[in-house]
Design a protein around this motif. Structure first.
Motif, PDB file in Angstrom:
ATOM      1  N   ARG A   1      20.840 -86.646 -34.071  1.00  0.00           N
ATOM      2  CA  ARG A   1      19.502 -86.542 -33.475  1.00  0.00           C
ATOM      3  C   ARG A   1      18.446 -87.274 -34.293  1.00  0.00           C
ATOM      4  O   ARG A   1      17.497 -87.847 -33.731  1.00  0.00           O
ATOM      5  CB  ARG A   1      19.144 -85.050 -33.345  1.00  0.00           C
ATOM      6  N   CYS A   2      18.589 -87.243 -35.614  1.00  0.00           N
ATOM      7  CA  CYS A   2      17.606 -87.865 -36.510  1.00  0.00           C
ATOM      8  C   CYS A   2      18.307 -88.800 -37.496  1.00  0.00           C
ATOM      9  O   CYS A   2      18.314 -88.551 -38.709  1.00  0.00           O
ATOM     10  CB  CYS A   2      16.832 -86.798 -37.282  1.00  0.00           C
ATOM     11  N   PRO A   3      18.914 -89.873 -37.005  1.00  0.00           N
ATOM     12  CA  PRO A   3      19.662 -90.765 -37.894  1.00  0.00           C
ATOM     13  C   PRO A   3      18.734 -91.492 -38.867  1.00  0.00           C
ATOM     14  O   PRO A   3      17.637 -91.924 -38.492  1.00  0.00           O
ATOM     15  CB  PRO A   3      20.325 -91.741 -36.924  1.00  0.00           C
ATOM     16  N   ILE A   4      19.188 -91.627 -40.082  1.00  0.00           N
ATOM     17  CA  ILE A   4      18.358 -92.234 -41.121  1.00  0.00           C
ATOM     18  C   ILE A   4      17.990 -93.672 -40.778  1.00  0.00           C
ATOM     19  O   ILE A   4      16.849 -94.099 -40.999  1.00  0.00           O
ATOM     20  CB  ILE A   4      19.077 -92.157 -42.480  1.00  0.00           C
ATOM     21  N   HIS A   5      18.915 -94.424 -40.223  1.00  0.00           N
ATOM     22  CA  HIS A   5      18.630 -95.835 -39.955  1.00  0.00           C
ATOM     23  C   HIS A   5      17.585 -96.025 -38.864  1.00  0.00           C
ATOM     24  O   HIS A   5      17.050 -97.127 -38.697  1.00  0.00           O
ATOM     25  CB  HIS A   5      19.924 -96.582 -39.596  1.00  0.00           C
ATOM     26  N   ARG A   6      17.262 -94.962 -38.140  1.00  0.00           N
ATOM     27  CA  ARG A   6      16.220 -95.042 -37.121  1.00  0.00           C
ATOM     28  C   ARG A   6      14.978 -94.242 -37.499  1.00  0.00           C
ATOM     29  O   ARG A   6      14.096 -94.038 -36.648  1.00  0.00           O
ATOM     30  CB  ARG A   6      16.762 -94.553 -35.777  1.00  0.00           C
ATOM     31  N   ALA A   7      14.890 -93.804 -38.714  1.00  0.00           N
ATOM     32  CA  ALA A   7      13.733 -93.020 -39.149  1.00  0.00           C
ATOM     33  C   ALA A   7      12.451 -93.842 -39.001  1.00  0.00           C
ATOM     34  O   ALA A   7      12.369 -94.961 -39.512  1.00  0.00           O
ATOM     35  CB  ALA A   7      13.912 -92.584 -40.605  1.00  0.00           C
ATOM     36  N   PRO A   8      11.449 -93.331 -38.299  1.00  0.00           N
ATOM     37  CA  PRO A   8      10.215 -94.080 -38.044  1.00  0.00           C
ATOM     38  C   PRO A   8       9.257 -94.058 -39.234  1.00  0.00           C
ATOM     39  O   PRO A   8       8.182 -93.465 -39.184  1.00  0.00           O
ATOM     40  CB  PRO A   8       9.628 -93.358 -36.823  1.00  0.00           C
ATOM     41  N   LEU A   9       9.670 -94.724 -40.300  1.00  0.00           N
ATOM     42  CA  LEU A   9       8.864 -94.801 -41.510  1.00  0.00           C
ATOM     43  C   LEU A   9       7.792 -95.878 -41.359  1.00  0.00           C
ATOM     44  O   LEU A   9       7.970 -96.856 -40.628  1.00  0.00           O
ATOM     45  CB  LEU A   9       9.759 -95.113 -42.716  1.00  0.00           C
TER      46      LEU A   9
END
Length: 265
Positions: A167-175
């Motif tokens: 659900r919250c994959p690191i590679h898609r984290a909206p940083l």
């Protein structure tokens, strides 16, 4: 003018806040980040803000520094972080964008906060975070009822973290500003006297992981659970257990170095 690299740092602790930020760690952090730039968020429901002083420099904390911090689910804790960030931004000069250093379960909370609040956090450094959970959360499930942390334990199981990573994959984290998520890992030593923890929790957990699950660990988190797909592994500390990660100056220095001077890494 748009800031290129924020100068504010938020600290988030882990499960039931049993491993509190140590004085040496905080002294080093304040020396590196300066006065009025460091904010400690406790994830319980209290919202009182306190000014703390380290080396004559101000560190803000919000919430009660007690065992109710880190006792709820990841989602509930992330909502507390969101609420307290707003308070700190409105009344205590926390910037629009900031970095986070989070310990243990606090790293999962920070990741959830990042997905709930896109383009707010620039970089996240996790210290001993169980990104793939820990079998201890299942083995010691009975303990969660005694200490009032059932929901927190449920969110530390391998099964729950598997769903969370989907659900919250690191590679898609909206940083913000193409930021990154970093990991730091510790290990226990072979000397049990160095692995006691606060009330013996590191010692008993280390023995459980070593004897029953046959894995190396920092005492509470298996070594393979700290590293995570999409994250940049920053460092291993071969003689620092789970508690040491929030106490040792060298950990504070390593975590801060990548945040304060990204060009050199």
């Amino acid at each position: 003018m748009v800031e290129n690299n924020p100068t504010d740092l938020v600290l988030i602790s882990g499960l039931i806040n049993i491993h509190k930020w140590g004085k040496n760690f905080l002294h080093t952090i304040t020396n590196l980040w300066g006065s009025n730039n460091v904010y400690i968020i406790y994830t319980n429901s209290e919202t009182k803000v306190k000014q703390n002083y380290f080396n004559g420099k101000i560190v803000y904390s919000i919430g009660a520094n007690n065992y109710r911090s880190g006792a709820d689910s990841v989602e509930k804790q992330a909502l507390e972080v969101e609420k307290k960030v707003r308070i700190l931004q409105e009344k205590h000069h926390l910037g629009e964008h900031f970095h986070i250093i989070a310990h243990s379960m606090g790293g999962l909370v920070a990741r959830q906060y990042i997905f709930n609040n896109p383009n707010t956090v620039t970089n996240l450094v996790t210290l001993g975070t169980p990104n793939y959970g820990s079998p201890l959360a299942v083995f010691y499930k009975w303990l969660s009822f005694l200490i009032g942390a059932r929901k927190a334990f449920e969110n530390l199981t391998p099964g729950w973290t598997k769903e969370f990573n989907t659900r919250c994959p690191i590679h898609r984290a909206p940083l913000w500003n193409n930021g990154k998520i970093y990991t730091i890992r510790g290990y226990t030593t072979r000397n049990p006297l160095n692995n006691f923890g606060v009330i013996g929790e590191v010692l008993f957990a280390w023995l459980t992981l070593r004897l029953i699950y046959k894995t190396k660990s920092d005492g509470l988190v298996p070594e393979n659970s700290v590293l995570a797909e999409g994250a940049v592994h920053l460092a291993d500390f071969p003689t620092y257990n789970h508690l040491d990660l929030v106490r040792q100056s060298s950990v504070a220095e390593k975590a801060s170095s990548v945040l304060l001077d990204l060009k050199s890494h």
